[in-house]
Enzyme design. Structure first.
Site, PDB file in Angstrom:
ATOM      1  N   ASP A 490      16.950 -61.095 -62.692  1.00 29.96           N
ATOM      2  CA  ASP A 490      16.320 -59.704 -63.080  1.00 29.96           C
ATOM      3  C   ASP A 490      17.302 -58.748 -62.589  1.00 29.96           C
ATOM      4  OD1 ASP A 490      13.668 -60.871 -63.466  1.00 29.96           O
ATOM      5  OD2 ASP A 490      12.911 -60.658 -61.659  1.00 29.96           O
ATOM      6  N   ASP A 798       9.852 -62.277 -59.737  1.00 31.83           N
ATOM      7  CA  ASP A 798       9.113 -61.592 -58.774  1.00 31.83           C
ATOM      8  C   ASP A 798       7.709 -61.294 -59.331  1.00 31.83           C
ATOM      9  OD1 ASP A 798       9.525 -59.593 -60.425  1.00 31.83           O
ATOM     10  OD2 ASP A 798      10.662 -58.343 -59.184  1.00 31.83           O
ATOM     11  N   ASP A 802       5.872 -64.406 -64.019  1.00 31.79           N
ATOM     12  CA  ASP A 802       7.367 -64.792 -64.228  1.00 31.79           C
ATOM     13  C   ASP A 802       7.206 -66.651 -63.711  1.00 31.79           C
ATOM     14  OD1 ASP A 802       9.331 -62.872 -64.777  1.00 31.79           O
ATOM     15  OD2 ASP A 802       9.143 -62.265 -62.617  1.00 31.79           O
TER      16      ASP A 802
END
Length: 1093
Positions: A490, A798, A802
């Site tokens: 990310d 997070d 996901d």
């Protein structure tokens, strides 16, 4: 109900053919011929796990399989969970039946406990609350004034929560219990001693020792006759105690890590302020804010909720989403997950008073989980054990034949057995001695400690990784991380600091500079902005009553926007009271925006939207100009705002647009059910502002990315942010080398990748460095494409959405600070500080695990080979073995328990990050290891056999008595052999480096173990001669022992200049086997080989 929510958003992928339906086809392509070749134990079938256990040659099953999944207990655990889930389903069915019978929620007779005992000043008892929660008793809830009434009886405020002072919390725990459940006590030391006693060979040795003891005392008397049997028994006892101590310490490490895993941090409202507390510290009456991805920490009631949907599958076993609201369906069960929406709850039951608490108290925490390396090492141990067993049987047969045919002589030349003359007791005693030597060869030959060394090094690594801000949830992930070839990371919070501030604002058709200068904003716009920001948020602003610093909570993006609104003069509490939220569309990572419909005091309805700037802008048809008028968005202004977004994104700013629209009353649903399913109007929006939020790169992230590149690990950025923002951050972090690299497909938008065919995705996946505006499903598709290309993929995540990508990846890395509980539960490792540098540290530790196991294999196999060859050659040629049972047990202790402790706990070095990742199918024993092993074993065997056959003349012992000379020679062989292993431990530390002493003083455990081995060896030779069948050596012979051992160091250095072929020796055999199995699949075999190399 909307189709999107018929199944949990993080469970949908199980039935999604495009998402993960074909994932098995590249997981389970293991070599079916070998039960030990399990490349991926994550989600491995039970049959496959059972196969390798049955195929393994095991001396002590309870110890060998201690840290693997207990298949029997797993089945019992599933049955127990099914029973508790059935109970939850029965309650739910009864509630639905009662509701249907009563039409609406008409209060019926409450099923109260016979005599509820109220503790303290609370207006309701624990028993009443438990009965209400378990039975989902709406009638009892209504009798007590609904949710607000129950909260008041619990001395809690729906807005401000409980007072939260020490006395109040103690009183609540006394009255209602704590949010903990009784856990099964960890195993004590003596249970590990008992486990160590289960070793088949040690049991046989104890029986042989008892027989030898009885015979010895009978023939030689108690004073002299107990030594032979007693010494073996003592040696076995020492092995058992050392083994038990090592195993017990290891289990304590796992217990501590388990407690850390279960300690979830939750946000609660106490005294009007949001604070984070441990889930174990939550008390009855606490008000808990809930958002998508959170775990419900205890049983409770919904105070308020907007599109609040709960996944109750952890309790009911059904992945059906249940919508919750304060009136019709207010009951929340502990352990369930928030699948969508947001809201708040008041806690009514905690700990053992909840269904989840009962479930947790009845199932024991199982550390069991095999890792691919552990399974492979069981295969290696089985193969070596088979060879050792064959050698032991051969030695037994040869020695027995030589003994009973009169070919075995004492050192003075006396024949040990004469048919018809030797007493039965003496013959049996001679046979027992031969038998104990053969059994001890099995003890040494079967490397029982080899698979356990994986657990030891993983336990050590996991403890150390905690200090490096990584909490390992799955043992295998720690090991697999060493093979990672790519990391999909990310951007926000991982590569950046997640400390966001609004630095640029565009409103009323111009740039507002500075951004919080409200004099530059039209008067009508400010209250609209404040209303939209205050109501359309999951964050909050707390102002202490007695003055003090203002506290803003929420996600970093929310906090930045709330802070900007406060700078514009927002009073958060007043703004929330000015209007009422009638419906909400929580922020959605697919749509990249979230909205609320609010009802004003004059009954007007406004819909406020906030989200990705270019997406919200595309829905805007008007804006408020500098003259405070709503004007149509012309092409010119649209281009101006688009250019502003592009410029801010190029400057690595996150762009968020805020817009609103009016909504006619006749278009707003009137019934609650219709309102729940109402789609907020998304078009014809009026743009209020576009804000640019700065989130600086983390210090040191560029170096961490470069370290990965040097280690052969490609870093890919997958972010929901604008492609230009992603590009700017990628250039800053070093993921993109230069502007020249910022072209498709290196830089790609999620939508573009999503719309490709599967073959096109496979083609471009390798080249992607940055994916912007990606949805969670895009991340999942990328992970699948990379895994099909034989990559070992690590993914950071997070958000709740996901979860499928984290689940699908070889290693799922959830963020500890910003990560939701759903993401954490789907992950293998939790990065506690959300820092990419910590991810790189995990890679180092993963490689260290593999390297340490290889060091231990090299060391152990050298001892195995040398000990076996020396004893076999001596047995065949002379009928006597130079290394007896007690001596071999001491060597086994050095080799197994102490050797594993010394070598399996080596800390990682920078040298590990200078080589490419280790392929998961790569042979465990490399050519370098074979070279080192052969050189050392050959040297030890040659020198010690020369001493065995020519020792008397070389050591000038011709003038000694035959018996003494024999004992001196054998003592020297034993002493030299042990010191060779101690010196070789240093060589094993650095299999491919010349300087084997580098960093040795930093490893205190290694130095301590080597020191202990030296001290114990000296004690054995000097003081335990009767037990070990040794004599004291002169200082000259001590020097000879040390000189023989010392030569292994320069020999190892010279050996490292011997070149080795690139292709592994084992591949010559495996390729022949593969050709026999499938001669047509040449291309597949070639690509397989390439990956292994």
């Amino acid at each position: 109900m909307n189709d999107d929510f018929k199944g949990s958003p993080y469970r949908r992928h199980h039935n999604d053919l495009e998402a993960a339906g074909n994932s098995r086809r590249f997981d389970e392509d293991d070599d079916e011929g070998s039960p030990f070749n399990i490349v991926r134990t994550k989600r491995a079938p039970i049959d496959q796990l059972r196969r390798w256990r049955q195929a393994a040659l095991v001396l002590n099953a309870s110890r060998r399989f201690r840290y693997t999944l207990d298949l029997k207990k797993e089945e019992e655990r599933k049955e127990l969970i099914a029973k508790i889930r059935t109970h939850a389903q029965v309650i739910r069915a009864a509630v639905l039946f009662q509701a249907a019978g009563n039409g609406l929620n008409v209060p019926g007779p409450a099923n109260l406990p016979p005599s509820p005992t109220r503790v303290g000043d609370f207006g309701i008892s624990s028993e009443e609350l438990v009965a209400m929660s378990r039975e989902h008793d709406l009638s009892f809830l209504h009798q007590n004034g609904g949710v607000k009434g129950v909260a008041e009886k619990l001395k809690s405020n729906a807005e401000k929560g409980v007072p939260g002072d020490e006395t109040d919390l103690i009183d609540r725990k006394k009255a209602f219990g704590s949010n903990t459940y009784p856990r099964k006590k960890g195993r004590n030391f003596w249970s590990f001693v008992w486990d160590a006693c289960q070793d088949t060979t040690l049991i046989i040795l104890m029986i042989a020792a008892a027989a030898s003891l009885a015979l010895g005392i009978k023939t030689e008397g108690i004073k002299e006759g107990w030594y032979d049997g007693g010494s073996i028994a003592m040696a076995v006892l020492i092995v058992i105690i050392f083994t038990a101590v090592s195993d017990y310490k290891q289990s304590l490490q796992f217990q501590n890590l388990n407690e850390e895993k279960q300690n979830i941090q939750m946000e609660v409202v106490r005294g009007g302020r949001r604070i984070k507390v441990s889930i174990f510290e939550i008390v009855v009456g606490d008000v808990v804010p809930l958002k998508i991805g959170d775990q419900v920490p205890a049983d409770g009631l919904v105070i308020s909720g907007h599109s609040l949907a709960i996944d109750e599958s952890s309790m009911t076993g059904e992945s059906k989403i249940v919508h919750k609201d304060p009136t019709r369906s207010p009951f929340l069960m502990s352990g369930c997950k928030v699948a969508d929406g947001y809201g708040s709850m008041v806690v009514t039951s905690v700990g053992i008073n909840t269904e989840w608490g009962l479930l947790m108290a009845s199932i024991s925490e199982d550390n069991g989980e095999e890792t691919p390396l552990q399974v492979r090492l069981n295969g290696v141990a089985t193969f070596i054990g088979m060879v050792g067993l064959a050698v032991a049987v051969a030695v037994l047969i040869i020695l027995v034949i030589r003994f009973f045919t009169g070919h075995t002589r004492d050192p003075d030349g006396t024949v040990q057995f004469k048919a018809g003359k030797t007493k039965v007791g003496a013959a049996i005693d001679g046979f027992i001695k031969i038998f104990t030597v053969a059994v001890t060869i099995v003890v040494v030959a079967v490397p029982e400690g080899l698979p356990l060394a994986v657990t030891l090094t993983l336990a050590y690594s996991m403890r150390k990784m905690m200090a490096d801000k990584a909490l390992v949830r799955r043992l295998s992930a720690c090991e697999t991380m060493g093979s990672a070839t790519t990391i999909c990371s990310d951007k926000t919070g991982t590569l950046t600091l997640n400390q966001m501030t609004v630095v640029e604002v565009y409103a009323s058709g111009k740039k507002i500079d500075p951004p919080d200068n409200k004099s530059l904003l039209p008067p009508r716009m400010i209250p609209l902005l404040i209303e939209g920001i205050a109501q359309n948020t999951t964050g909050s602003v707390f102002v202490p009553e007695g003055g003090g610093a203002m506290e803003i909570s929420g996600s970093p993006t929310e906090k930045a926007i709330l802070q900007w609104a406060v700078n514009l003069g927002m009073d958060f509490g007043a703004a929330r009271l000015d209007s009422e939220i009638i419906h909400a569309f929580p922020f959605n990572s697919e749509k990249k925006r979230g909205g609320v419909a609010v009802k004003m005091s004059n009954s007007e309805i406004r819909v406020h939207w906030k989200g990705a700037a270019e997406i919200v802008l595309a829905s805007c048809t008007s804006y408020i100009d500098a003259d405070d008028n709503v004007v149509e968005m012309g092409e010119e202004k649209l281009s101006f705002f688009r250019k502003a977004i592009e410029d801010m994104a190029s400057g690595s700013l996150r762009c968020v647009a805020i817009a609103y629209r009016m909504c006619e009353m006749d278009k707003v649903p009137t019934s609650e059910e219709e309102l729940d399913n109402w789609q907020l109007p998304e078009g014809d929006l009026i743009l209020l502002a576009i804000v640019g939020i700065k989130d600086p790169c983390r210090p040191g992230v560029r170096d961490a990315v470069q370290l990965c590149i040097n280690a052969g690990v490609k870093v890919r950025m997958v972010t929901g942010d604008n492609l230009q923002t992603a590009r700017a951050i990628a250039l800053e972090c070093g993921i993109l080398g230069s502007n020249a690299d910022a072209t498709e497909p290196n830089l790609i938008e999620g939508k573009t990748f999503r719309n490709m065919t599967e073959s096109q995705r496979l083609e471009v996946a390798d080249r992607i460095s940055v994916m912007g505006r990606s949805s969670p499903n895009d991340k999942l598709l990328l992970v699948q494409a990379l895994r099909r290309k034989e990559h070992v993929v690590a993914v950071t995540g997070d958000g709740t959405n996901d979860a499928p990508a984290l689940h699908e990846a070889d290693i799922g890395l959830a963020m500890g600070i910003q990560g939701t509980e759903v993401a954490k539960e789907s992950s293998d490792i939790i990065i506690l500080d959300d820092n990419f540098a910590s991810v790189v540290k995990v890679v180092r530790w993963g490689r260290s695990v593999y390297a340490n196991i290889q060091k231990f294999i090299q060391f152990q196999l050298t001892v195995n080979v040398a000990a076996l060859i020396i004893n076999v050659v001596a047995a065949v040629s002379s009928g006597n073995v130079p290394l007896n049972a007690v001596q071999l047990l001491w060597v086994n202790l050095i080799m197994d328990t102490l050797g594993a402790l010394a070598l399996a706990t080596e800390p990682p070095t920078d040298h590990l990050m200078g080589r490419p990742p280790v392929g998961r199918r790569e042979p465990l024993i490399t050519n370098i290891m074979w070279r080192n092993l052969i050189i050392q074993a050959l040297y030890q065997v040659t020198v010690l056999l020369v001493l065995n056959f020519r020792g008397k003349s070389i050591l000038n012992l011709k003038h000694d008595t035959s018996d003494h000379a024999f004992k001196v020679k054998n003592t020297l062989i034993f002493n030299a052999f042990v010191f060779c292993q101690i010196f070789n431990e240093f060589n094993a530390r650095k299999p491919d480096e010349i300087n084997v002493w580098k960093g040795v003083t930093k490893n205190i455990l290694f130095m301590g173990i080597v020191g202990l081995e030296v001290v114990l060896q000296v004690i054995i030779i000097l003081f335990l001669g009767k037990f070990a069948s040794t004599v004291r050596l002169s200082w000259k012979l001590w020097l000879v022992s040390l000189a023989i051992a010392f030569i292994s160091w320069p020999l190892a250095m010279v050996g490292k200049f011997v070149p080795v072929p690139e292709r592994n020796f084992s591949e010559y055999f495996t390729k022949k086997i593969r050709k026999k199995k499938d001669p047509s699949d040449k291309e597949g075999a070639a690509s397989f080989e390439g990956y292994a190399e």
